[in-house]
Design an enzyme around this catalytic site. Structure first.
Site, short mmCIF file in Angstrom:
data_model
loop_
_atom_site.label_atom_id
_atom_site.label_comp_id
_atom_site.label_asym_id
_atom_site.label_seq_id
_atom_site.Cartn_x
_atom_site.Cartn_y
_atom_site.Cartn_z
N GLU A 117 0.83 -1.22 0.00
CA GLU A 117 0.00 0.00 0.00
C GLU A 117 0.86 1.27 0.00
O GLU A 117 0.58 2.23 -0.71
CB GLU A 117 -0.89 -0.02 1.26
CG GLU A 117 -1.80 1.17 1.40
CD GLU A 117 -2.89 1.20 0.36
OE1 GLU A 117 -3.79 0.35 0.41
OE2 GLU A 117 -2.84 2.07 -0.53
N ILE A 124 -2.33 7.51 1.17
CA ILE A 124 -3.67 7.31 0.60
C ILE A 124 -3.97 5.82 0.46
O ILE A 124 -3.14 5.08 -0.05
CB ILE A 124 -3.75 7.94 -0.82
CG1 ILE A 124 -3.45 9.44 -0.76
CG2 ILE A 124 -5.14 7.70 -1.42
CD1 ILE A 124 -3.40 10.08 -2.13
N ASP A 189 9.73 7.99 -10.57
CA ASP A 189 8.98 7.59 -9.38
C ASP A 189 7.48 7.47 -9.71
O ASP A 189 6.82 6.51 -9.31
CB ASP A 189 9.20 8.63 -8.27
CG ASP A 189 8.46 8.27 -7.00
OD1 ASP A 189 8.95 7.42 -6.24
OD2 ASP A 189 7.35 8.82 -6.79
N LYS A 193 4.84 4.02 -9.96
CA LYS A 193 3.49 3.97 -9.38
C LYS A 193 2.43 3.67 -10.43
O LYS A 193 1.40 3.05 -10.13
CB LYS A 193 3.22 5.27 -8.62
CG LYS A 193 4.14 5.39 -7.38
CD LYS A 193 4.25 6.79 -6.85
CE LYS A 193 5.17 6.85 -5.62
NZ LYS A 193 5.47 8.21 -5.17
N GLY A 290 6.38 11.46 2.97
CA GLY A 290 6.66 11.90 4.34
C GLY A 290 6.59 10.72 5.30
O GLY A 290 5.98 9.69 5.01
N1 HSE Z 1 9.68 10.60 -3.36
C1 HSE Z 1 8.34 10.14 -3.28
C2 HSE Z 1 7.41 11.31 -3.47
C3 HSE Z 1 8.09 9.50 -1.94
O1 HSE Z 1 7.89 12.44 -3.45
O2 HSE Z 1 6.22 11.11 -3.70
C4 HSE Z 1 6.80 8.76 -1.84
O3 HSE Z 1 6.72 7.72 -2.77
#
Ligand code: HSE
Length: 385
Positions: A117, A124, A189, A193, A290
């Protein structure tokens, strides 16, 4: 339920604090019995060790929580834990995407869960709600702001006129950014996702190299000013669409009409929308990065395990991501704009334009022709839907 925690950085320390505080009866059923840290000098608690075997070979440990980040040694540790019959909860999207098929298969054959998750959308409950939505509907598409660091940067640039580098430094100081912030600002990143959301939502294993990825590294005050003047806010949007012809996936800065919900998402927040038959469009908003928000998602996975409310282990079939049917118009800023005259709809000035409606495949070809390492591209979202 006894937990071996791997890593005591931003996320790991948040998990340790939430579990140790035992604020609810659900958390009281969890106990962190060992914590892996990197160096002897990092040991501040008698549960800490620098030897991974103290955790993956401990028969009393039921679940391993991996918050190290990066590919190795995280992958080998997770692999060993699953092989030894331990559930795994991880926040590590990069490692997951690099080894998703193998890890899901290993979890399935060892009869344990692999939960992630926290790897997508920070705090979220996005992954678990995709599972819930799928109990009734197929997921047709998803899109959203998946990266807290870039949303923080873009918000600060738009709202406070901050320079890119200053806003990035602030995001790093808040603990939002990756160890190497290139993954955030270049869109990787978000792409991780998109792959994880496609796996959970569509049941497919998308190859990250097939996703068209554009980042915000080269965004300038000029681009922000253009967006603002024309009623838009710039956000980095990741998306996936499933249709009869296949699956598409993109990551791109997007000029969003100010009235659209995504345009209003502040600071490090994420907002992710799914679209399915009976639920329609559903948007989830919350802190996407965070220590505590991400740790919260990890602990939610642990509580699901302890309450036996685990959702089905997702699996996916390999799929070719194809963006040739994804059409849009784009804002382009490049010193070599004269090389793309045939697709320009509106020339803004000597180095910026809006293109005609073209596909992402055509856009990628155009980037090769431009040969401009500092090009900035944004999709223009014309309607508010
Ligand atoms: N570096 C990622 C962000 C951390 O800023 O969303 C959370 O996946």
């Amino acid at each position: 339920m006894k937990i071996g925690l791997l890593g005591h950085g931003t996320v790991g320390s948040g998990v340790r604090k939430i579990v140790d505080e035992k604020n609810t009866k659900e958390i009281s059923q969890l106990e962190i019995s060992k914590i892996l840290v990197r160096y002897e000098k990092d040991i501040t608690d008698n549960r800490m060790t620098v030897d991974i075997h103290d955790i993956v070979d401990d028969s009393e440990i039921d679940v391993v929580v991996e918050c190290i980040g990066g590919d190795e040694p995280a992958f080998s540790y997770v692999q060993a834990a699953l092989f030894n019959g331990k559930h795994v909860v991880t926040s590590n999207k990069k490692m997951l995407v690099n080894h998703l098929e193998e890890l899901l298969e290993l979890a399935r054959t060892r009869g344990v869960s692999l939960k992630y998750e926290a790897a997508c959308g920070g705090g979220i409950p996005w992954m678990s709600n995709l599972d819930r939505t799928k109990r009734i509907d197929d997921i047709n598409s998803f899109r959203g702001i998946f990266n807290g660091t870039t949303n923080y940067i873009l918000s600060k640039m738009s709202d406070e006129g901050l320079e890119f580098a200053v806003a990035l430094k602030e995001a790093q100081d808040c603990g939002y950014a990756e160890f190497d912030p290139s993954d955030d600002i270049d869109g990787m990143d978000t792409a991780y996702k998109v792959v994880l959301s496609s796996c959970k939502g569509f049941g497919v294993l998308a190859n990250i190299h097939d996703i068209d990825i554009y980042g915000i590294r080269h965004i300038s005050a000029k681009d922000i000013a253009y967006a603002c003047k024309h009623g838009y806010v710039c956000k980095l949007i990741g998306s996936g669409v499933k249709s009869d012809s296949g699956v598409s996936g993109t990551v791109i800065p997007t000029f969003i009409p100010k009235q659209n919900i995504f345009a209003t998402i502040p600071a490090n927040f994420n907002a992710i929308e799914s679209d399915s038959k009976t639920l329609g469009k559903m948007t989830y908003v919350g802190q996407g990065a965070g220590s505590y928000p991400t740790a919260h998602a990890v602990v939610q996975d642990l509580i699901d395990l302890v309450l036996h409310q685990d959702t089905e282990v997702s699996s996916g079939v390999g799929v070719h991501v194809d963006n040739k049917n994804r059409l849009s118009s784009f804002y382009v800023r490049s010193v070599n704009l004269n090389r793309m005259e045939d697709v320009i709809e509106e020339r803004i000035d000597e180095d910026t334009c809006i293109t005609k409606e073209i596909s992402f495949v055509e856009l990628a070809s155009m980037m090769k022709v431009l040969e401009d390492n500092a090009v900035f591209v944004a999709e223009v979202m014309h309607d508010c839907k």
